[in-house]
Design an enzyme around this catalytic site. Structure first.
Site, mmCIF file in Angstrom:
data_model
loop_
_atom_site.group_PDB
_atom_site.id
_atom_site.type_symbol
_atom_site.label_atom_id
_atom_site.label_comp_id
_atom_site.label_asym_id
_atom_site.label_seq_id
_atom_site.Cartn_x
_atom_site.Cartn_y
_atom_site.Cartn_z
ATOM 1 N N THR A 1 -8.487 6.342 -1.732
ATOM 2 C CA THR A 1 -9.867 5.940 -1.944
ATOM 3 C C THR A 1 -10.853 6.968 -1.663
ATOM 4 O O THR A 1 -12.250 6.826 -2.334
ATOM 5 C CB THR A 1 -10.383 4.685 -0.928
ATOM 6 O OG1 THR A 1 -9.753 4.996 0.214
ATOM 7 C CG2 THR A 1 -9.560 3.336 -1.755
ATOM 8 N N LYS B 1 -8.767 13.738 5.140
ATOM 9 C CA LYS B 1 -7.736 12.307 5.226
ATOM 10 C C LYS B 1 -6.932 12.633 6.304
ATOM 11 O O LYS B 1 -6.819 13.683 6.898
ATOM 12 C CB LYS B 1 -7.136 12.268 3.896
ATOM 13 C CG LYS B 1 -6.297 13.675 3.391
ATOM 14 C CD LYS B 1 -5.753 13.287 2.131
ATOM 15 C CE LYS B 1 -6.922 13.468 0.974
ATOM 16 N NZ LYS B 1 -6.733 12.562 -0.252
ATOM 17 N N ARG B 2 -5.976 11.534 6.707
ATOM 18 C CA ARG B 2 -5.059 11.589 7.603
ATOM 19 C C ARG B 2 -4.131 12.882 7.381
ATOM 20 O O ARG B 2 -3.700 13.244 6.244
ATOM 21 C CB ARG B 2 -4.187 10.487 7.874
ATOM 22 C CG ARG B 2 -4.882 9.277 8.652
ATOM 23 C CD ARG B 2 -5.529 9.641 9.842
ATOM 24 N NE ARG B 2 -4.299 9.784 10.736
ATOM 25 C CZ ARG B 2 -3.915 8.756 11.547
ATOM 26 N NH1 ARG B 2 -4.858 7.869 11.811
ATOM 27 N NH2 ARG B 2 -2.672 8.877 12.127
ATOM 28 N N LYS C 1 0.575 14.240 1.729
ATOM 29 C CA LYS C 1 -0.750 14.810 1.308
ATOM 30 C C LYS C 1 -0.825 16.278 1.006
ATOM 31 O O LYS C 1 -2.055 16.498 0.510
ATOM 32 C CB LYS C 1 -1.822 14.023 2.266
ATOM 33 C CG LYS C 1 -1.671 12.602 2.363
ATOM 34 C CD LYS C 1 -2.731 12.041 3.297
ATOM 35 C CE LYS C 1 -2.574 10.701 3.669
ATOM 36 N NZ LYS C 1 -3.310 9.724 2.593
ATOM 37 N N HIS D 1 0.896 -1.095 0.024
ATOM 38 C CA HIS D 1 0.004 0.107 -0.109
ATOM 39 C C HIS D 1 1.014 1.380 0.068
ATOM 40 O O HIS D 1 0.450 2.344 0.160
ATOM 41 C CB HIS D 1 -0.924 -0.073 1.085
ATOM 42 C CG HIS D 1 -1.945 -1.036 1.269
ATOM 43 N ND1 HIS D 1 -3.261 -1.006 0.727
ATOM 44 C CD2 HIS D 1 -2.108 -2.212 1.585
ATOM 45 C CE1 HIS D 1 -3.820 -2.143 1.092
ATOM 46 N NE2 HIS D 1 -3.133 -2.919 1.389
ATOM 47 N N LYS E 1 -15.024 8.091 -3.520
ATOM 48 C CA LYS E 1 -16.138 8.376 -2.919
ATOM 49 C C LYS E 1 -16.782 9.739 -3.377
ATOM 50 O O LYS E 1 -17.882 10.081 -3.697
ATOM 51 C CB LYS E 1 -16.108 8.249 -1.460
ATOM 52 C CG LYS E 1 -15.557 7.004 -1.044
ATOM 53 C CD LYS E 1 -14.939 6.969 0.490
ATOM 54 C CE LYS E 1 -14.177 5.352 0.618
ATOM 55 N NZ LYS E 1 -13.281 5.445 2.006
HETATM 56 C C1 26Y Z 1 3.909 0.235 9.318
HETATM 57 C C2 26Y Z 1 2.602 0.815 10.159
HETATM 58 C C3 26Y Z 1 2.878 1.896 11.090
HETATM 59 C C4 26Y Z 1 1.728 1.341 9.194
HETATM 60 C C5 26Y Z 1 0.280 1.464 9.594
HETATM 61 C C6 26Y Z 1 -0.635 1.841 8.740
HETATM 62 C C7 26Y Z 1 2.020 1.625 7.686
HETATM 63 C C8 26Y Z 1 0.929 2.125 6.856
HETATM 64 C C9 26Y Z 1 -0.667 2.261 7.455
HETATM 65 C C10 26Y Z 1 -1.483 2.652 6.595
HETATM 66 C C11 26Y Z 1 -1.252 2.933 5.306
HETATM 67 C C12 26Y Z 1 -2.349 3.334 4.393
HETATM 68 O O1 26Y Z 1 -3.459 3.674 4.771
HETATM 69 N N1 26Y Z 1 -2.205 3.487 3.138
HETATM 70 C C13 26Y Z 1 -3.241 3.682 2.293
HETATM 71 O O2 26Y Z 1 -3.993 2.642 1.825
HETATM 72 C C14 26Y Z 1 -4.878 2.857 0.820
HETATM 73 C C15 26Y Z 1 -5.729 1.707 0.440
HETATM 74 O O3 26Y Z 1 -4.780 1.060 -0.512
HETATM 75 C C16 26Y Z 1 -4.520 3.645 -0.296
HETATM 76 O O4 26Y Z 1 -5.348 4.204 -0.978
HETATM 77 C C17 26Y Z 1 -3.786 5.011 0.195
HETATM 78 O O5 26Y Z 1 -2.972 5.548 -0.959
HETATM 79 C C18 26Y Z 1 -2.547 4.430 1.023
HETATM 80 O O6 26Y Z 1 -1.984 5.699 1.597
#
Ligand code: 26Y
Length: 823
Positions: A667, A556-557, A562, A363, A671
């Site tokens: 995503t 968003k976060r 971003k 991701h 929406k």
């Molecule tokens: C390693 C850990 C601390 C960690 C925890 C959460 C690393 C990453 C994440 C979350 C990542 C995340 O939310 N990524 C997002 O995933 C979405 C679904 O695929 C994407 O649409 C988005 O671009 C991406 O930032």
């Protein structure tokens, strides 16, 4: 004979009321005379839960009897939001509930709002998992989700004096949607040591001994599909001291305190969701969470498989396991351990089963989000797993060496172990080596991982192991539930609600794009959604916003990549421009409301500064009499799934403005467009595919391309022809003049751009960002033109259903088939 007693759908409003009253008076032991909204919610939820449970049991029974292949979706995050509205709509009995509640004196909207969000996730990755569960059930796939039952979900955000303050999210005091399975438990081992011996046949065996044990208890959540009886299972594990209440030995020895402490330590494992999004912190407790959840889930999956009495080699024909990012990568090691150490299979036979079972979804390409665990930590916590990881790495590197002899640097680059001090385990490398498919989440992202971070692995395994599955969203929650009037209007023009399960049917809307009544209703629905949001903003923040203004939303976060900072710089620029105008000029400008929302990870200092700047700008702009309705800046606290359901349908334009190449997919972009909002965005993630589908005349793209990012960054760092954008320089001057409060508070945000290399290229994109916003203003003034863009965009969004996405996974990665009951 028992069948005649099984729960049926409510026959009518009275049937629903009967069940509701029964739950108030028996389950809740309250009188209808003091049934408040909270009790009404509880009873309504219980009444609908009863309907679900029946379908749920039958679905599980059917799947077991059919002995069909299942997919198990392993995710540390499931950002579910509320369940009641979704359950009512999926069962198709919301109207009955609405009428029944109304007669009892309740507005269904108020009842729905009593529910806490199940907020077991951070952002995109967690919400994607929730959309996937909805699609899997709706499409009748045999599927389970596995996750952790956090006692505290993502923190609640309060804004105090413009700063984020985190408040714990204790959401479980009444949760009718979970079923504790105190009989489904697994003992999970940590620490200890490995004993190497030989068995009676002279074979080497490894026994993992000693250490401590924690109990995993299953909690099951029913996942109803839309318009189908299929109701899948989400199993969440909760941690508990293995010895039960507390350690009686210690208790009897008078060591009461330490027996309670042991219990608390065990419960700590599933206590709290880590609030980091795209930032790895390498904390021991997080590793414990990962192993606890992975080991319990695998034990459960293997136990189920063993009941079928099939030979081990058929395991991958019965079981597909999808890894949602690298967070569950230890599952690869755990399955290999079970097969080799416990079931006695040979290494190669076991490894073949393992790699045919797993698929890995990446991701992110951001280096700070790629998980690494230190070797000493894993050695201490999971000594046998470390040995297995080293063996996996050894055999992998040996095969690479055979394929590419004498390339020491290649071996160093692809090794699962990074030779730093301390040595680190690269979880993404382990996930690739242990899976048969690796996928990215949008075309650009999948191409980028193949050419950058995983390039060497493409050379090793060939291109077919790497694939793309562009993300999608569930139209049930994100259109039908969040925007019921729009859903109804679409149904009236497309021949019913078929579009909710075949989103490509939205294309029928194109035929009506010139229908004046339809267009009027379309615009009216958007306006009413804006009125509702305006009321919410007024009621909660005391800021009056004009629903005729252009609502410009970025929710968003908060993350530098971003670029919320660029958005707020743009708002400051707009403010300064308005201030310089004569009243006559001003009167010609398009009024705007700049709406922000999003949480910062508690340890992400810069993100918190950005939140403060947004609020500081709002404080000045919103109270400037000269500006009035021409510009408002609003930060909506505590953005979550439920708020998204209100905010997204009220957006005219939303901002998806990440530095090109950094947002894997996004995503919420999907929406917003599905709800008739337009987008201003960069050529990043799924924006590119959205543009291809809806046409470039219906989206506002700007900024540098991913392929140029490296060179631009180089110019910042090593001089070259880089100069700060003049409009941005002017914005910085104004901040530094103290217009928005103490400039010291914002110095870091400015120097990141001006003095420290502008890693996210805010200055490089700023000019085209402002120019594009001018085009947005102009386009919005042409109301008819805007409505046309809005309708045509929605009509062309069929591709972005998570149903399409799940079908691609099912066919290309999991090899599973739907299994439908007689409805
Ligand atoms: C390693 C850990 C601390 C960690 C925890 C959460 C690393 C990453 C994440 C979350 C990542 C995340 O939310 N990524 C997002 O995933 C979405 C679904 O695929 C994407 O649409 C988005 O671009 C991406 O930032």
């Amino acid at each position: 004979t028992w069948r005649k007693h099984q729960a049926k759908p409510f026959a009518d409003k009275d049937g629903f009321q009967r069940e509701l009253v029964r739950h108030v008076e028996t389950t809740l032991a309250r009188s209808m005379f003091n049934c408040d909204e909270s009790a009404a919610y509880s009873a309504c939820a219980l009444a609908f839960r009863d309907r679900l449970v029946y379908d749920w049991n039958r679905t599980q029974q059917r799947q077991t009897l059919a002995d069909a292949k299942r997919v198990y979706y392993l995710s540390l995050e499931f950002l579910m939001g509320r369940a009641l509205d979704n359950a009512m709509l999926n069962i198709g009995q919301k109207d009955i509930a609405k009428a029944g509640l109304a007669e009892l004196g309740f507005r269904i909207e108020d009842v729905i709002e009593q529910e806490n969000d199940a907020a077991l996730g951070n952002g995109g990755l967690g919400r994607l998992a929730a959309c996937f569960l909805d699609s899997l059930a709706t499409l009748n796939y045999p599927a389970w989700g596995y996750g952790l039952r956090y006692r505290y979900g993502i923190f609640k955000q309060e804004i105090i004096d413009g700063y984020q303050v985190e408040v714990p999210d204790y959401w479980l005091d009444f949760n009718p949607w979970e079923f504790p399975r105190h009989d489904v438990t697994v003992d999970i081992q940590f620490y200890g040591h490995v004993v190497k011996t030989t068995d009676e046949n002279g074979r080497v065996v490894h026994r993992w001994e000693g250490g401590e044990t924690v109990k995993a208890v299953a909690y099951d959540v029913p996942i109803p599909g839309y318009g189908t009886s299929t109701t899948n299972n989400l199993r969440l594990w909760s941690s508990k001291a293995a010895s039960g209440e507390f350690d009686f030995q210690k208790f009897n020895n008078g060591d009461y305190e330490s027996s309670v402490a042991d219990q608390q330590r065990a419960e700590t494992i599933s206590a709290v969701l880590y609030p980091n999004d795209n930032l790895d912190r390498g904390k021991e407790l997080r590793l414990k969470q990962q192993y606890f959840w992975v080991a319990a889930s695998l034990y459960d999956i293997v136990r189920r498989f063993k009941k079928s009495k099939r030979p081990w080699k058929e395991f991958p024909d019965q079981v597909a396991i999808q890894l949602n990012d690298t967070h569950p990568t230890l599952a690869i090691v755990e399955l290999q351990r079970i097969l080799v150490d416990i079931e006695g299979l040979g290494w190669d036979e076991a490894w073949d089963i393992v790699t045919r079972t797993f698929g890995y979804t990446n991701h992110t390409v951001l280096p700070e989000a790629l998980e690494k665990w230190s070797v000493p930590l894993v050695q201490h916590l999971l000594p046998r797993h470390l040995q297995i990881i080293y063996d996996i790495n050894l055999f992998f590197l040996q095969s690479v060496e055979r394929q590419f002899p004498n390339d020491r640097d290649l071996l160093r680059r692809v090794s699962i172990i990074e030779e730093t001090n301390p040595k680190m385990i690269r979880m993404a490398h382990l996930a690739i080596v242990g899976s048969h498919k690796v996928n990215g989440v949008a075309e650009l992202h999948s191409d980028l991982i193949k050419t950058t971070i995983f390039k060497d692995f493409v050379d090793i395994y060939g291109p077919d192991k790497f694939t793309n599955v562009t993300n999608g969203i569930t139209p049930r929650r994100w259109l039908h539930q969040a925007n019921p009037r729009l859903s109804e209007l679409i149904a009236s023009k497309t021949g019913g609600y078929g579009f909710l399960t075949d989103l490509t049917q939205l294309n029928k809307l194109e035929l009506h794009v010139n229908d004046a009544d339809f267009r009027r209703e379309w615009a009216e629905i958007k306006f009413n959604n804006k009125v509702r949001l305006a009321k919410y903003i007024k009621d909660t923040l005391g800021i009056a916003v004009n629903p005729n203004a252009l609502f410009d939303v970025q929710v968003k976060r908060i993350h530098e990549y971003k670029r919320q900072q660029m958005n707020i710089f743009g708002a400051i620029h707009r403010y300064l421009t308005l201030k310089e105008m004569t009243p006559e000029e001003r009167a010609k400008q398009q009024p705007r409301v700049s709406i922000f929302g999003g949480k910062a990870a508690p340890g992400y200092w810069m993100a918190k500064q950005i939140i403060h700047l947004i609020n500081a700008v709002g404080e000045v702009v919103n109270n400037d009499k000269e500006i009035g309705d021409l510009l408002k800046v609003v930060f909506i606290p505590d953005y979550n799934v439920s708020k998204a359901e209100m905010i997204i349908p009220a957006s005219d334009i939303s901002e998806h403005i990440s530095t090109a190449g950094t947002e894997a997919s996004g995503t919420s972009n999907m929406k917003f467009v599905l709800n008739g909002g337009l987008i201003i965005g960069t050529c990043d993630g799924a924006n590119i595919e959205i543009t291809r589908e809806i046409g470039d005349e219906n989206i506002f793209l700007f900024g540098n391309l991913a392929e140029n990012v490296e060179d631009l960054r180089h110019a910042h760092t090593y001089g070259g022809d880089w100069t700060l954008d003049p409009s941005l320089a002017r914005v910085f001057e104004e901040i530094e003049r103290g217009t928005f409060g103490n400039p010291q508070d914002f110095a870091a945000i400015i120097s990141a751009v001006r003095d420290h290399g502008d890693y996210y290229l805010v200055s490089d994109d700023f000019h085209s960002y402002l120019e594009t916003h001018k085009l947005v203003d102009e386009a919005y003034r042409d109301k008819e033109g805007w409505t046309t863009k809005s309708i045509l965009s929605v009509a062309r969004m069929g591709f972005f259903s998570s149903d399409r996405c799940i079908n691609e996974y099912a066919e290309g990665i999991w090899n599973i088939e739907p299994l439908k009951g007689e409805e």
